[in-house]
Scaffold this active site. Structure first.
Site, PDB file in Angstrom:
ATOM      1  N   HIS A 197     -72.923 -11.372  77.666  1.00 45.81           N
ATOM      2  CA  HIS A 197     -71.836 -12.910  78.112  1.00 45.81           C
ATOM      3  C   HIS A 197     -71.058 -13.085  79.312  1.00 45.81           C
ATOM      4  O   HIS A 197     -70.741 -12.343  80.068  1.00 45.81           O
ATOM      5  CB  HIS A 197     -70.894 -12.552  76.770  1.00 45.81           C
ATOM      6  CG  HIS A 197     -70.989 -11.920  75.257  1.00 45.81           C
ATOM      7  ND1 HIS A 197     -71.758 -13.486  73.683  1.00 45.81           N
ATOM      8  CD2 HIS A 197     -72.009 -11.202  74.597  1.00 45.81           C
ATOM      9  CE1 HIS A 197     -72.465 -13.004  73.383  1.00 45.81           C
ATOM     10  NE2 HIS A 197     -72.613 -11.260  73.567  1.00 45.81           N
ATOM     11  N   LEU A 198     -71.621 -14.474  79.669  1.00 46.15           N
ATOM     12  CA  LEU A 198     -71.060 -14.652  81.063  1.00 46.15           C
ATOM     13  C   LEU A 198     -69.731 -15.873  80.506  1.00 46.15           C
ATOM     14  O   LEU A 198     -69.175 -15.696  82.330  1.00 46.15           O
ATOM     15  CB  LEU A 198     -72.234 -15.374  82.073  1.00 46.15           C
ATOM     16  CG  LEU A 198     -73.215 -15.161  82.276  1.00 46.15           C
ATOM     17  CD1 LEU A 198     -74.571 -15.595  82.520  1.00 46.15           C
ATOM     18  CD2 LEU A 198     -72.317 -13.740  83.254  1.00 46.15           C
ATOM     19  N   ARG A 199     -69.903 -15.939  79.715  1.00 49.50           N
ATOM     20  CA  ARG A 199     -68.558 -17.116  79.414  1.00 49.50           C
ATOM     21  C   ARG A 199     -67.890 -18.231  79.879  1.00 49.50           C
ATOM     22  O   ARG A 199     -67.034 -18.752  79.400  1.00 49.50           O
ATOM     23  CB  ARG A 199     -67.207 -15.878  79.706  1.00 49.50           C
ATOM     24  CG  ARG A 199     -66.645 -14.522  78.991  1.00 49.50           C
ATOM     25  CD  ARG A 199     -66.741 -14.965  77.655  1.00 49.50           C
ATOM     26  NE  ARG A 199     -67.048 -13.552  76.916  1.00 49.50           N
ATOM     27  CZ  ARG A 199     -67.605 -12.899  75.746  1.00 49.50           C
ATOM     28  NH1 ARG A 199     -68.222 -13.879  75.391  1.00 49.50           N
ATOM     29  NH2 ARG A 199     -66.940 -11.937  75.173  1.00 49.50           N
TER      30      ARG A 199
ATOM     31  N   ASP B 285     -76.122 -15.853  69.175  1.00 45.34           N
ATOM     32  CA  ASP B 285     -75.618 -14.827  69.153  1.00 45.34           C
ATOM     33  C   ASP B 285     -74.228 -14.686  69.245  1.00 45.34           C
ATOM     34  O   ASP B 285     -73.269 -15.876  69.358  1.00 45.34           O
ATOM     35  CB  ASP B 285     -76.003 -14.516  70.197  1.00 45.34           C
ATOM     36  CG  ASP B 285     -75.028 -12.798  70.422  1.00 45.34           C
ATOM     37  OD1 ASP B 285     -75.629 -12.089  69.653  1.00 45.34           O
ATOM     38  OD2 ASP B 285     -73.768 -12.160  71.481  1.00 45.34           O
TER      39      ASP B 285
ATOM     40  N   ASN C  10     -69.481  -6.031  68.589  1.00 44.95           N
ATOM     41  CA  ASN C  10     -69.387  -6.045  67.207  1.00 44.95           C
ATOM     42  C   ASN C  10     -71.420  -6.439  67.342  1.00 44.95           C
ATOM     43  O   ASN C  10     -71.065  -7.078  68.229  1.00 44.95           O
ATOM     44  CB  ASN C  10     -69.226  -7.457  66.212  1.00 44.95           C
ATOM     45  CG  ASN C  10     -69.949  -7.314  65.384  1.00 44.95           C
ATOM     46  OD1 ASN C  10     -70.388  -7.291  64.762  1.00 44.95           O
ATOM     47  ND2 ASN C  10     -69.826  -9.015  65.001  1.00 44.95           N
TER      48      ASN C  10
ATOM     49  N   ASP D 160     -75.425  -5.843  76.408  1.00 45.71           N
ATOM     50  CA  ASP D 160     -74.050  -7.077  75.186  1.00 45.71           C
ATOM     51  C   ASP D 160     -72.561  -6.785  76.114  1.00 45.71           C
ATOM     52  O   ASP D 160     -71.753  -6.579  75.599  1.00 45.71           O
ATOM     53  CB  ASP D 160     -74.179  -6.350  74.482  1.00 45.71           C
ATOM     54  CG  ASP D 160     -73.528  -7.538  73.261  1.00 45.71           C
ATOM     55  OD1 ASP D 160     -73.109  -8.156  73.759  1.00 45.71           O
ATOM     56  OD2 ASP D 160     -73.096  -6.783  72.052  1.00 45.71           O
TER      57      ASP D 160
ATOM     58  N   HIS E 297     -63.950  -9.558  77.930  1.00 47.87           N
ATOM     59  CA  HIS E 297     -61.993  -9.907  77.016  1.00 47.87           C
ATOM     60  C   HIS E 297     -61.169  -9.759  78.244  1.00 47.87           C
ATOM     61  O   HIS E 297     -61.338  -8.762  78.468  1.00 47.87           O
ATOM     62  CB  HIS E 297     -61.921  -9.712  76.010  1.00 47.87           C
ATOM     63  CG  HIS E 297     -63.200  -9.662  74.860  1.00 47.87           C
ATOM     64  ND1 HIS E 297     -63.608 -11.158  74.104  1.00 47.87           N
ATOM     65  CD2 HIS E 297     -64.398  -9.227  74.850  1.00 47.87           C
ATOM     66  CE1 HIS E 297     -64.310 -10.877  73.881  1.00 47.87           C
ATOM     67  NE2 HIS E 297     -64.578  -9.882  73.251  1.00 47.87           N
TER      68      HIS E 297
ATOM     69  N   GLY F 141     -66.242  -6.466  71.114  1.00 47.24           N
ATOM     70  CA  GLY F 141     -66.930  -6.701  72.416  1.00 47.24           C
ATOM     71  C   GLY F 141     -66.106  -5.397  73.912  1.00 47.24           C
ATOM     72  O   GLY F 141     -65.376  -5.159  73.635  1.00 47.24           O
TER      73      GLY F 141
HETATM   74  O1  DOR Z   1     -69.041  -7.162  70.724  1.00 43.69           O
HETATM   75  C1  DOR Z   1     -69.671  -8.091  70.100  1.00 43.69           C
HETATM   76  N1  DOR Z   1     -69.177  -9.451  71.501  1.00 43.69           N
HETATM   77  N2  DOR Z   1     -70.484  -8.775  69.770  1.00 43.69           N
HETATM   78  C2  DOR Z   1     -70.598 -10.114  69.237  1.00 43.69           C
HETATM   79  O2  DOR Z   1     -71.471 -10.402  69.589  1.00 43.69           O
HETATM   80  C3  DOR Z   1     -69.987 -11.322  70.755  1.00 43.69           C
HETATM   81  C4  DOR Z   1     -69.258 -10.493  71.620  1.00 43.69           C
HETATM   82  C5  DOR Z   1     -68.515 -11.578  72.637  1.00 43.69           C
HETATM   83  O3  DOR Z   1     -69.172 -12.965  72.786  1.00 43.69           O
HETATM   84  O4  DOR Z   1     -67.504 -10.890  72.299  1.00 43.69           O
END
Ligand code: DOR
Length: 423
Positions: free
Chosen positions: A58-60, A147, A273, A300, A304, A319
């Site tokens: 996840h590069l946001r 995803d 998740n 993954d 955050h 996440g």
């Molecule tokens: O923990 C998670 N974070 N699971 C996900 O499916 C999405 C991800 C996120 O984008 O933060």
């Protein structure tokens, strides 16, 4: 200017040998004893491996640059030994059309690693109608996923599979039945009962794994399962593969390292998740990796910012960071030969992402110089402050781990040398 990586153990899918590796003009130009080059990177006691490939980053960007940018995530990647990452589409706006794909790829051009992107399966990742997969595939997108969400509608997933098979791309599924997972914040089991935190049952994942195996058999389209977290999922995938269904699977580092007991701290850094599961699931994930029923280790990596992770457990987003700790956790937690760990991090995910020939080796003359050099024995302590990520949400703060990336070379350029980033 040429670079020689000196004195390491070269490990790729063809085997292991002690050799120097010379890189020039983006390619490997020599592998053998006593080679020289303009710049020397010491690899004594180290493994020289193909650069790692993360199928799940996840590069946001666009939309949540306070958490990560493609550039900062790229630096976290190369510090972790990754020469390529596949960006997840749950950005804002989501990566569900050619314009956003183009934006991500353009920004990725300035990152120190190769940035590939997934595309969403459905418009807005809302699960209602198919996204324009063909126009994204034309720009080179090989992997499609919603995803963050699973595709709930079986009929829509069937159509996506038929479409994907025609385009020669792969569908990747975040397996989660929303109606079973609704309201849950951790694994449903003994710890969720004790802590009074609503849970997500293993079945929320396993039912979608079963459904998509059935759909894959039905349509003939391959499916890749993302971040599998339960023993049941691993067993179902193993049985499907034995029956000849073309499915592949990844697991995330935290699911072979941590368990749901960590949530007893009520610290949202352990919220993810799919959720952390009980020890028997963690052990099944490890066994799945050892037995070859799981193809890849993914991070993954889900940055955050601190204010989001300082909320109460039930309000914080799920996440955890993963790029800079993946190799060390695999070497520390899995009782596997080094070559097997390297395969799970490099050539196996490269094959799933359709990147063979570019990433994942083999390390031979004329191959692209995407390489990672790591010391498999160096122990270190994870420090949340020592990261290239914009975020700090690692669940491993203070943990002693073994195995550390020393140099990373992407497209012939040494972007990490002796653990220092070279902008
Ligand atoms: O923990 C998670 N974070 N699971 C996900 O499916 C999405 C991800 C996120 O984008 O933060």
């Amino acid at each position: 200017m040429s670079t020689v990586i000196k004195g390491g153990l070269v490990v790729d899918q063809t085997g292991e040998r002690t050799a120097d590796v010379v890189v020039d003009d983006g390619r490997v130009v020599g592998v053998g004893p006593d080679l020289s080059g303009d710049e020397v990177l010491d690899a004594a006691g180290c493994v020289v491996a193909p650069g790692f490939v993360d199928l799940h980053t996840h590069l946001r960007q666009p939309g949540a640059e306070e958490a990560e940018t493609i550039e900062t995530g790229g630096w976290a990647a190369v510090r972790g030994g990754f020469s390529a990452v596949v960006a997840m589409p749950n950005t804002n706006p989501p990566i569900d059309c050619a314009a956003v794909v183009q934006e991500v790829l353009a920004l990725g051009g300035k990152a120190p690693c190769d940035v590939y992107t997934s595309g969403a399966i459905t418009v807005g990742r809302r699960g209602e109608r198919l996204a324009p997969m063909a126009e994204m595939a034309e720009l080179g997108v090989r992997l499609f996923t919603d995803d963050g969400n699973g595709v709930q509608d079986a009929g829509l997933m069937r159509r996506a599979m038929e479409y994907a098979a025609g385009l020669g791309v792969i569908l990747a599924q975040h397996c989660e039945i929303d109606s079973l997972a609704a309201g849950g914040h951790m694994h449903e089991g003994e710890w969720s009962s004790r802590l009074g935190i609503p849970g997500v049952p293993a079945e929320a994942e396993e039912l979608m794994v079963m459904r998509d195996i059935a759909l894959s058999r039905f349509t003939g389209a391959p499916v890749h399962f993302q971040h599998l977290s339960t023993g049941g999922s691993i067993a179902i995938v193993q049985a499907a593969r034995q029956a000849g269904v073309e499915v592949t699977a990844e697991v995330a580092t935290h699911h072979f390292t941590l368990t749901d007991e960590a949530c007893a701290s009520y610290d949202p850094v352990f919220k993810v998740n799919p959720p952390l599961r009980p020890p028997e699931d963690r052990d099944a994930v490890r066994q799945g990796l050892a037995a070859g029923s799981v193809d890849a280790i993914a991070t993954d990596h889900a940055p955050h910012p601190p204010d989001a992770k300082e909320l109460p457990f039930d309000q914080a987003p799920p996440g955890m960071l993963g790029l800079e700790t993946a190799l060390a956790l695999a070497l520390t937690e899995l009782d596997l030969p080094i070559a097997k760990v390297v395969g799970l991090l490099s050539w196996q995910p490269a094959a799933i992402a359709g990147l063979n020939g570019v990433h994942g080796g083999p390390i031979t003359p004329d191959s692209p110089a995407n390489l990672c050099v790591f010391d498999p024995e160096e122990t270190w302590t994870v420090d949340p402050g020592d990261t290239a990520s914009r975020s700090r949400n690692t669940p491993y703060a203070g943990r002693q781990v073994r195995g550390r990336v020393r140099h990373t070379i992407v497209g012939g350029r040494a972007v990490v040398v002796d653990r220092e980033m070279r902008p």
